[in-house]
Structure formats: C-alpha cells, structure tokens
Design an enzyme around this catalytic site. Structure first.
Site, PDB file in Angstrom:
ATOM      1  CB  CYS A  89      -0.931   0.014   1.206  1.00 54.15           C
ATOM      2  SG  CYS A  89      -2.116  -1.345   1.212  1.00 54.15           S
ATOM      3  CD  GLN A 155      -3.161  -5.023   3.859  1.00 55.54           C
ATOM      4  OE1 GLN A 155      -3.791  -4.007   4.106  1.00 55.54           O
ATOM      5  NE2 GLN A 155      -2.361  -5.125   2.813  1.00 55.54           N
ATOM      6  CB  SER A 244      -9.570   1.620   2.753  1.00 61.73           C
ATOM      7  OG  SER A 244      -9.034   0.319   2.556  1.00 61.73           O
ATOM      8  CG  HIS A 345      -6.159   2.001   0.271  1.00 62.68           C
ATOM      9  ND1 HIS A 345      -4.998   2.537  -0.265  1.00 62.68           N
ATOM     10  CD2 HIS A 345      -5.750   0.939   1.042  1.00 62.68           C
ATOM     11  CE1 HIS A 345      -3.953   1.842   0.158  1.00 62.68           C
ATOM     12  NE2 HIS A 345      -4.388   0.867   0.944  1.00 62.68           N
ATOM     13  CB  CYS A 375      -0.633   0.281   7.776  1.00 58.29           C
ATOM     14  SG  CYS A 375      -2.300   0.392   7.084  1.00 58.29           S
TER      15      CYS A 375
END
Length: 389
Positions: A89, A155, A244, A345, A375
């Site tokens: 990311c 995640q 997100s 995102h 992150c």
C-alpha cells in the site's frame, strides 16, 4: 546534502469498484496524471530524469512495467525512462521517497513519482490467486512457512487484532468512519479538492463527461446507516463501512532539486523534511505506522505537536485510531479532508494521492509541517514529513 522539493501533486478522483473509472485502462489513468503534471507546470517535460511508479497488483493490464507504458501513452517524451515498484500500500509513497533520494544524492534533478491501480480491472489478490489456481505455486516458501507455520498473512485479521489490542469498540470504528465521510463531503463541497483532482473523461449512458468527484463519498452518511452494515467476521468489529473502499485511480508528484527550480523557473509547494521506512510484526501487520512515526519524529528532531496536519491512511478505522492513541495525536489535525474510508484506497496509487491531499490541507489551513504515513503488507510503514513553502 541537497534538498528535495515538491513542485506539484495531483490525483484522479476515486472510482468505486465497477464504477465510473471501470472502463478506463490503468495505463491511461497513469497517462492522465502525467499529462496533468506536464500541463500544469511550465517546464520542458523532456527534462524529467525518471518516472517511478507504485503499483501493487502487477498483473494483466498492470504488467510489463505499467509506469513505462503510462509514459508511452502520455504526452511525455518517449525518451523518459520509468520503473514500477511494489511496497504494497505504500508503493507510491516509496516512489516519492526514491525520487527524493535521487534528488538529494545529486544523481538526478527532476523525478516524477506516481502510483497506478485499477482495483476493478486487476482485482486485489488476483496476482497471487490466479497462479495458485493454476498450480503454479504460493508466495509462501518452505522457509517462510517454517518461521510462520499455518499463518496466511491477512490485513483484515491484523486490523481485528489492533481492535482488541488497543481496546476499541465497534462504536468507536463506526464513529470514525462517519467522520471520514463528513470531512470528505465538506472538503468536496468547499472546493478543497479542485486543485489536486485531474479530470478523467468517461463514457456514461448520457454521453461523455469528466469524472471530478470521488465516487465513494457517502454525502448522506449517518451513524445508524454505518452501524447497520454487516460484520465481515462473526464476533469481529470491522465492517465494509469501517474499512477503506476498493478504488480505481492514479496520482503523481513532481520532485525536483534546487538547481532544477532555478533552471526551469519552477515554484516549490513544499520541501521534503524527512523520509524513512521501517518494518515490524508481519502478523498484526498494520500497526507499524505507530512505531515508524515515533522513530521518524525522533530522527527529525520533532514532536507530534510540531506537525500541523497528518495523513494516516485509513486502511481500516482501527489503524488511525491506534496511531492517535499511541502517539497522543489530535483528531482535528488527522485526515482533515477525509480518508480512504470515504475517498477510497487505490493501493499503489495511495501514497502520492495522500501527498496531493496533504498539500491541499496545509494550503487550506496555513499549516507549516505535514506528516504522511501508511500501513503496508509485511508489517511495514513509510513516513514522510514535509514543510510547506
């Protein structure tokens, strides 16, 4: 050491999965932001030494060095090289940091950092899953399995671990998500995104139009509506409303040296004050921005109180909440124009996207210092501190 400056940063408005940008090839998304950088800044784009592009899902339409393909599809000269990188990311934030390092080392004077990600056309996880389905192996090697037996790095699971570790409730997450939408709505209606957004021409049933507004913002969001969204895991706390949004988009930032400012008559918007990247626990994964920020501030000789605005990527609501709790952050200075819960995102494009927004926040508030952190998969985190000029 030489100083690196940010002259400009732009982004597309976010497109929802299967939404307004679904019909646009990711290479053309990248070309659009490259064109905007060339159009908005009065210099010869042939002077660009390199293009560094972040992209996470480097498969299908995003393979074969998608950054270079975007250069070839844009109005930039074909003589400009490009490389595509993956730090999950944080890919385009890392692109920006590599660009800054090139400038600070004196080896290059003008570098375009960027990010491209169409999560509609190259779905998240597809680059691993397609190979696995075809029996072509798994990213987890025997030695990695030996160190982390039975663990599939997730995640989502990391986010749930943060909720429990830091003692948040579902109500905390829901309230944070609502505020993200409210801030994004206010920023949109107040015209704060106009300077950073690059219009993309799209086809609609009514004909062609320019895509200029982030598609994921819920302008009518309510706490009751957010609270009513189904949990992603029974017994958990996170819902799709507190994560997100899957998003299509591209972004870019022009990083230059002091010599380039003089040679090309460019005006900098900010000076890069500090850059760093750290790594920690790959299982809880998303907690590293807490410790990365702490280390970055110490290296920079600063305190969080010195920072006027901070962008902490809203991968999941507990990430910025834990960041604020751990560091004693001020919610009023965090993601002031909304975050990824509302705006989306687009994975590899989010780093330079956040920088475009951070610059806009500093301009709107008159702030001096801004901090951005992200992150990332593998338990990593990038931190960039800028000084508005």
């Amino acid at each position: 050491m030489a100083t690196a400056y940010i002259v400009d940063a732009v982004r597309t408005a976010g497109g929802k999965r299967g939404g307004k940008l679904a019909g646009v090839h990711p290479v053309d998304l990248g070309a659009a932001v490259y064109d905007a950088i060339a159009d908005r800044n009065d210099f010869d784009p042939a002077a660009i030494d390199d293009v560094i592009t972040g992209c996470v899902m480097q498969g299908g339409e995003q393979t074969m060095d998608v950054g270079r393909n975007a250069v070839l599809a844009s109005k930039l000269p074909d003589s400009i090289p490009a490389v595509t990188i993956d730090r999950q990311c944080g890919s385009s934030q890392q692109a920006m940091m590599f660009a800054a390092q090139a400038v600070m080392s004196g080896t290059q004077d003008i570098v375009l950092a960027s990010g491209i990600e169409s999560m509609t056309r190259v779905p998240m996880g597809s680059t691993a899953m397609l190979y696995m389905k075809e029996g072509m192996g798994n990213y987890k090697s025997p030695r990695l399995e030996e160190k982390y037996p039975g663990i599939m790095f997730s995640q989502f699971m990391g986010a749930e671990m943060i909720v429990k570790k830091h003692g948040f409730t579902k109500d905390d997450l829901d309230a944070f998500a609502l505020e993200s939408h409210r801030r994004a709505k206010a920023a949109t209606e107040g015209g704060h995104f106009q300077k950073e957004i690059v219009g993309i021409e799209i086809e609609t049933p009514e004909g062609k139009e320019m895509h200029l507004v982030d598609e994921g913002i819920r302008f009518d969001a309510t706490l009751e509506g957010i609270a009513g969204v189904k949990l992603l895991q029974e017994g958990g706390s996170i819902t799709a409303a507190t994560a997100s949004q899957i998003c299509d988009g591209a972004s870019a930032a022009l990083i230059v040296s002091e010599q380039a400012l003089k040679d090309h008559g460019l005006t900098p918007r900010a000076r890069i004050h500090h850059i760093s990247v750290t790594a920690g626990d790959p299982v809880i994964m998303l907690e590293e921005p807490l410790f990365a920020t702490e280390k970055a501030l110490k290296k920079a000789g600063m305190k969080l109180e010195d920072i006027d605005a901070y962008e902490v990527n809203e991968a999941f609501a507990p990430v910025p909440l834990a960041w604020m709790k751990y560091l004693g952050g001020d919610h009023a200075r965090l993601n002031q124009h909304g975050g990824a819960i509302a705006l989306g995102h687009p994975l590899g494009a989010s780093g330079t996207k956040l920088m475009a927004t951070l610059l806009g926040v500093l301009d709107a508030t008159g702030g001096r210092y801004g901090l951005q952190t992200m992150c990332e998969g593998g338990g990593q985190a990038n931190v960039t501190i800028i000084e508005r000029l």
